[in-house]
Every structure is written in C-alpha cells, then in structure tokens.
Scaffold this motif. Structure first.
Motif, PDB file in Angstrom:
ATOM      1  N   UNK A 190       0.820  -1.204   0.000  1.00 48.08           N
ATOM      2  CA  UNK A 190       0.000   0.000   0.000  1.00 48.08           C
ATOM      3  C   UNK A 190       0.859   1.260   0.000  1.00 48.08           C
ATOM      4  N   UNK A 191       1.919   1.266   0.796  1.00 44.77           N
ATOM      5  CA  UNK A 191       2.816   2.429   0.816  1.00 44.77           C
ATOM      6  C   UNK A 191       3.501   2.602  -0.537  1.00 44.77           C
ATOM      7  N   UNK A 192       3.925   1.487  -1.108  1.00 43.23           N
ATOM      8  CA  UNK A 192       4.605   1.546  -2.399  1.00 43.23           C
ATOM      9  C   UNK A 192       3.674   2.090  -3.480  1.00 43.23           C
ATOM     10  N   UNK A 193       2.434   1.592  -3.514  1.00 34.73           N
ATOM     11  CA  UNK A 193       1.494   2.009  -4.552  1.00 34.73           C
ATOM     12  C   UNK A 193       1.156   3.492  -4.424  1.00 34.73           C
ATOM     13  N   UNK A 194       1.060   4.000  -3.195  1.00 41.92           N
ATOM     14  CA  UNK A 194       0.793   5.422  -3.007  1.00 41.92           C
ATOM     15  C   UNK A 194       1.903   6.262  -3.631  1.00 41.92           C
ATOM     16  N   UNK A 195       3.140   5.839  -3.478  1.00 46.15           N
ATOM     17  CA  UNK A 195       4.262   6.558  -4.090  1.00 46.15           C
ATOM     18  C   UNK A 195       4.307   6.325  -5.601  1.00 46.15           C
ATOM     19  N   UNK A 196       3.957   5.115  -6.010  1.00 45.54           N
ATOM     20  CA  UNK A 196       3.959   4.759  -7.430  1.00 45.54           C
ATOM     21  C   UNK A 196       2.940   5.595  -8.195  1.00 45.54           C
ATOM     22  N   UNK A 197       1.807   5.865  -7.577  1.00 44.19           N
ATOM     23  CA  UNK A 197       0.774   6.689  -8.192  1.00 44.19           C
ATOM     24  C   UNK A 197       1.356   8.041  -8.600  1.00 44.19           C
ATOM     25  N   UNK A 198       2.057   8.696  -7.658  1.00 41.71           N
ATOM     26  CA  UNK A 198       2.660  10.003  -7.953  1.00 41.71           C
ATOM     27  C   UNK A 198       3.795   9.880  -8.960  1.00 41.71           C
ATOM     28  N   UNK A 199       4.624   8.845  -8.817  1.00 40.50           N
ATOM     29  CA  UNK A 199       5.767   8.663  -9.717  1.00 40.50           C
ATOM     30  C   UNK A 199       5.322   8.389 -11.142  1.00 40.50           C
ATOM     31  N   UNK A 275       0.183   4.004 -23.304  1.00 40.05           N
ATOM     32  CA  UNK A 275       0.801   5.130 -22.608  1.00 40.05           C
ATOM     33  C   UNK A 275       0.874   4.861 -21.109  1.00 40.05           C
ATOM     34  N   UNK A 276      -0.218   4.335 -20.550  1.00 41.38           N
ATOM     35  CA  UNK A 276      -0.274   4.098 -19.117  1.00 41.38           C
ATOM     36  C   UNK A 276       0.737   3.040 -18.690  1.00 41.38           C
ATOM     37  N   UNK A 277       0.811   1.934 -19.414  1.00 38.59           N
ATOM     38  CA  UNK A 277       1.769   0.881 -19.061  1.00 38.59           C
ATOM     39  C   UNK A 277       3.195   1.424 -19.129  1.00 38.59           C
ATOM     40  N   UNK A 278       3.501   2.202 -20.160  1.00 38.61           N
ATOM     41  CA  UNK A 278       4.828   2.788 -20.285  1.00 38.61           C
ATOM     42  C   UNK A 278       5.120   3.726 -19.122  1.00 38.61           C
ATOM     43  N   UNK A 279       4.124   4.524 -18.731  1.00 41.32           N
ATOM     44  CA  UNK A 279       4.301   5.438 -17.598  1.00 41.32           C
ATOM     45  C   UNK A 279       4.472   4.680 -16.292  1.00 41.32           C
ATOM     46  N   UNK A 280       3.764   3.570 -16.119  1.00 38.44           N
ATOM     47  CA  UNK A 280       3.915   2.757 -14.912  1.00 38.44           C
ATOM     48  C   UNK A 280       5.347   2.247 -14.771  1.00 38.44           C
ATOM     49  N   UNK A 281       5.905   1.744 -15.860  1.00 37.45           N
ATOM     50  CA  UNK A 281       7.277   1.243 -15.831  1.00 37.45           C
ATOM     51  C   UNK A 281       8.251   2.396 -15.590  1.00 37.45           C
ATOM     52  N   UNK A 282       8.003   3.514 -16.249  1.00 40.40           N
ATOM     53  CA  UNK A 282       8.858   4.679 -16.027  1.00 40.40           C
ATOM     54  C   UNK A 282       8.770   5.176 -14.594  1.00 40.40           C
ATOM     55  N   UNK A 283       7.586   5.117 -14.011  1.00 44.30           N
ATOM     56  CA  UNK A 283       7.422   5.522 -12.619  1.00 44.30           C
ATOM     57  C   UNK A 283       8.203   4.626 -11.671  1.00 44.30           C
ATOM     58  N   UNK A 287      11.238   5.736  -9.125  1.00 43.75           N
ATOM     59  CA  UNK A 287      11.199   5.415  -7.701  1.00 43.75           C
ATOM     60  C   UNK A 287      12.453   4.673  -7.261  1.00 43.75           C
ATOM     61  N   UNK A 288      12.864   3.707  -8.073  1.00 49.58           N
ATOM     62  CA  UNK A 288      14.039   2.917  -7.717  1.00 49.58           C
ATOM     63  C   UNK A 288      15.283   3.800  -7.673  1.00 49.58           C
ATOM     64  N   UNK A 289      15.402   4.691  -8.649  1.00 49.99           N
ATOM     65  CA  UNK A 289      16.545   5.595  -8.671  1.00 49.99           C
ATOM     66  C   UNK A 289      16.559   6.474  -7.417  1.00 49.99           C
ATOM     67  N   UNK A 290      15.395   6.901  -6.990  1.00 49.63           N
ATOM     68  CA  UNK A 290      15.293   7.744  -5.799  1.00 49.63           C
ATOM     69  C   UNK A 290      15.614   6.973  -4.530  1.00 49.63           C
ATOM     70  N   UNK A 291      15.164   5.706  -4.454  1.00 51.45           N
ATOM     71  CA  UNK A 291      15.315   4.916  -3.233  1.00 51.45           C
ATOM     72  C   UNK A 291      16.720   4.358  -3.059  1.00 51.45           C
ATOM     73  N   UNK A 292      17.313   3.834  -4.131  1.00 53.17           N
ATOM     74  CA  UNK A 292      18.597   3.152  -3.980  1.00 53.17           C
ATOM     75  C   UNK A 292      19.707   3.776  -4.815  1.00 53.17           C
ATOM     76  N   UNK A 293      19.391   4.864  -5.513  1.00 53.90           N
ATOM     77  CA  UNK A 293      20.429   5.578  -6.238  1.00 53.90           C
ATOM     78  C   UNK A 293      20.737   5.066  -7.624  1.00 53.90           C
ATOM     79  N   UNK A 294      19.976   4.106  -8.109  1.00 55.81           N
ATOM     80  CA  UNK A 294      20.181   3.650  -9.484  1.00 55.81           C
ATOM     81  C   UNK A 294      18.857   3.215 -10.089  1.00 55.81           C
ATOM     82  N   UNK A 295      18.701   3.462 -11.363  1.00 56.42           N
ATOM     83  CA  UNK A 295      17.502   3.061 -12.083  1.00 56.42           C
ATOM     84  C   UNK A 295      17.699   1.669 -12.656  1.00 56.42           C
ATOM     85  N   UNK A 296      16.620   0.970 -12.960  1.00 61.27           N
ATOM     86  CA  UNK A 296      16.789  -0.330 -13.611  1.00 61.27           C
ATOM     87  C   UNK A 296      17.265  -0.161 -15.043  1.00 61.27           C
TER      88      UNK A 296
END
Length: 361
Positions: A190-199, A275-283, A287-296
C-alpha cells in the motif's frame, strides 16, 4: 549498470561478448535477426527467467545442451560484480564466482524492466502480471519486503497443502504466521502504490505521455475486504477454504486498481493503455533511482512499432535525458526522439551476431 554481457546456447544467437554503453544502446536489424533474443538474455540474467516463455529449456539453441548468460555490473560506490545464470536441466545462478541458492542475490545487482508487445496487455489480462510488477518494486525498493513476502508465501503454501489433505487442524497452525507476514506485505504494498501513483504521473510528464492520461489514479486492492482485518477475513473464509482446499482471501489475491478519470483503465483505448503501461514502468524506474540511487536497465523491444510516432519521440527524448541505461530494438537505425549523437552505442544485428558501430558525438 550492465557493463558487459556474454551468452552461449541462447536461441539463434552466436556465442558472443559485448561491451554496453551507459546510455541508450540501439539494436537494429531485420526481423528474426536475434534482437529480441539479446533482450531475453539480459532478462534471464537479471530475473532468472525469460519474458517470452515460462520454460528456460525453450530458450536453449537447437543442438545445445544448455545455455549460459553472464555479465558484469558496475555501480558507483560498490565496484563491479560478476553475475551469471546457466540452465542445463536446472537453473543455477552465480555471483562473484560462487554458486548461489536461488536467484535473489543476483537479481539484486541487476534490476531490469522490459516493455514488449505483451506488456501492453497488462491492463486487460489477469492479475498475476500486475502482482508481479508490484512485487518487483517491493523486492528492489522496500527494505525487508523480500523476507516478509517469502515468510508469508511459505505459510500460505503450507496452509493450502494442509487444506488439500483435509488436515484442518494443521491448516490452522499456519494461520498465525500467514496473518503476521501477510499484513506486513500488504502494508508495504500500500505504501509503495501510493508513491507509485505520484511517480507514474511524474514519468508521464517527463516522457511526453500525459496526453490522454487525465485523472490517472493507481491504488491497491489488498485481496480481501478492507472493512475487516486479514485475521477476520481469514476466519470468515475458513469454511469455504476447507471446502475448496485453498485460501480465498489474502495477499495472493491482491491487484492494482488503475483508473483514468474514474473509469477502469481496462476500458480505455488501446493507445491510452500503452501510454499508461509505459508510464507505470517509467514511474517504477524513477522510484528505484530515488530509493537506492540507481535506475533499472530498461529493455524496450520494438516499441517503435507498438507506440505512435509522437509518443515514441517524446519517450525516447525523455529517456535520453534521464541518463538511464537502455537497450532498444528497432528495424531501422533512425528512432524518433534520438539523433545520432544522443545514443551511446549502435549494434547492427544480423544472423544472430551483433556488430558494434560507435555513434559519432
């Protein structure tokens, strides 16, 4: 970043070792040349499985006894790590010269997201792929998520096994850890999805995908009636569980609720869904870059033909600005949104072999 990659016994690819660029790596060539197989090899290295088939034996080249995929990942502050996966009847994973139990330790060093033709069925298909996307984010971005998920999953499977055997008393013994770790998993989701929504909205804006994604909302369906606790929901469903031999409620039934202007995204146009699926993956990447300093590492398989030209142009221009490592396949050298100086490396693919052609700055 995936610094180097090599493979043996993978589909129609000739054995080869490559040096990859840190930015955008284009793989261009005719259909059937082996472009998608290269992305598949990267995905196997990262996730321990293919995105094209559930059985690794189907990836093994004709006449080969097995396959090997290896690489070196390099991250600022953590140095380089050698990772590898082989399949010769069973999958085995290797990290810095040591065989590992499972693939999790390898996957940690190479987070990968892939977009291919099948990815755009995410919104209209069953919930399994949406849960897999959600859990990928949890595994890589939430401290302790993997351990809680594994403990919940073990209790869930043990309870189901007892239910199938008609062992009602034994099944109840697993309910306490199932609830304890199931709640942890659900709260983390739930916490992750709340952040994912904004990202996701941020990614849509950065990659030129905002048009036709008005009122975007991403939320979580936990897998049971949230008017009740998981313990209460489990107790209420126990008679039906015992009758059917498996659990009716819990994190295994979770799903993403994706909406555009209040309506289910599954009812949106095909263009809006892509568009939405692409944005979800981009989000998730942001998030990953913000949390651990690197993007996938992003694997984009023929998105040029899957998305509208205007969408591709905005997406690729945004990705070029992101600085992320990307492998993108295409039939033609020219990709909308990228000029010759904007991509780090060009590979021509022909008859299962890649020929590097460094792009002029």
């Amino acid at each position: 970043m995936l610094d180097s990659l090599w493979w043996q016994g993978v589909r129609n690819l000739q054995e080869q070792k490559l040096r990859l660029a840190p930015g955008i790596n284009r793989l261009v060539g005719p259909n059937g040349a082996g472009k998608t197989s290269v992305l598949e090899a990267v995905h196997i290295l990262a996730a321990g499985r293919s995105f094209r088939t559930q059985q690794l034996r189907r990836v093994v080249a004709t006449g080969a006894e097995g396959l090997w995929v290896g690489g070196e990942v390099r991250e600022q502050g953590s140095g380089a790590h050698r990772i590898g996966v082989c399949w010769d009847g069973a999958r085995r994973s290797r990290l810095d010269g040591r065989w590992m139990e499972g693939h999790a330790a390898v996957a940690e060093w190479l987070p990968v997201r892939v977009l291919h033709a099948g990815s755009f069925d995410l919104l209209t298909g069953g919930p399994d792929e949406r849960r897999r996307l959600l859990d990928w984010g949890g595994f890589h971005a939430i401290v302790g998520y993997r351990q809680a998920w594994q403990r919940w999953r073990r209790a869930h499977e043990q309870r189901n096994a007892a239910l199938r055997n008609g062992d009602r008393r034994g099944a109840r013994e697993f309910e306490r850890p199932l609830v304890e770790f199931g709640v942890q998993v659900s709260e983390a989701r739930a916490r992750y999805v709340a952040q994912w929504d904004a990202a996701t909205r941020e990614a849509a804006g950065a990659f030129g995908l905002s048009e036709r994604l008005g009122g975007l909302k991403v939320s979580l369906r936990a897998g049971w009636d949230r008017e009740r606790s998981l313990e209460e929901a489990l107790e209420r469903s126990r008679p039906t569980d015992e009758e059917r031999g498996f659990a009716q409620v819990g994190p295994q039934r979770a799903d993403l609720d994706l909406r555009l202007d209040g309506r289910p995204a599954a009812e949106a146009s095909r263009g809006e869904q892509k568009r939405l699926v692409t944005a979800l993956v981009g989000g998730q990447a942001r998030m990953l870059e913000k949390e651990i300093g690197r993007a996938p590492v992003l694997l984009l398989d023929d998105v040029v033909s899957e998305l509208d030209r205007v969408v591709v142009e905005g997406l690729m221009a945004g990705l070029a600005d992101s600085g992320w490592q990307i492998l993108v396949t295409a039939v033609e050298d020219s990709i909308p949104g990228l000029d010759r100086g904007g991509a780090g490396q060009l590979f021509h693919v022909k008859h299962g072999r890649l020929s590097p052609d460094p792009l002029a700055p």
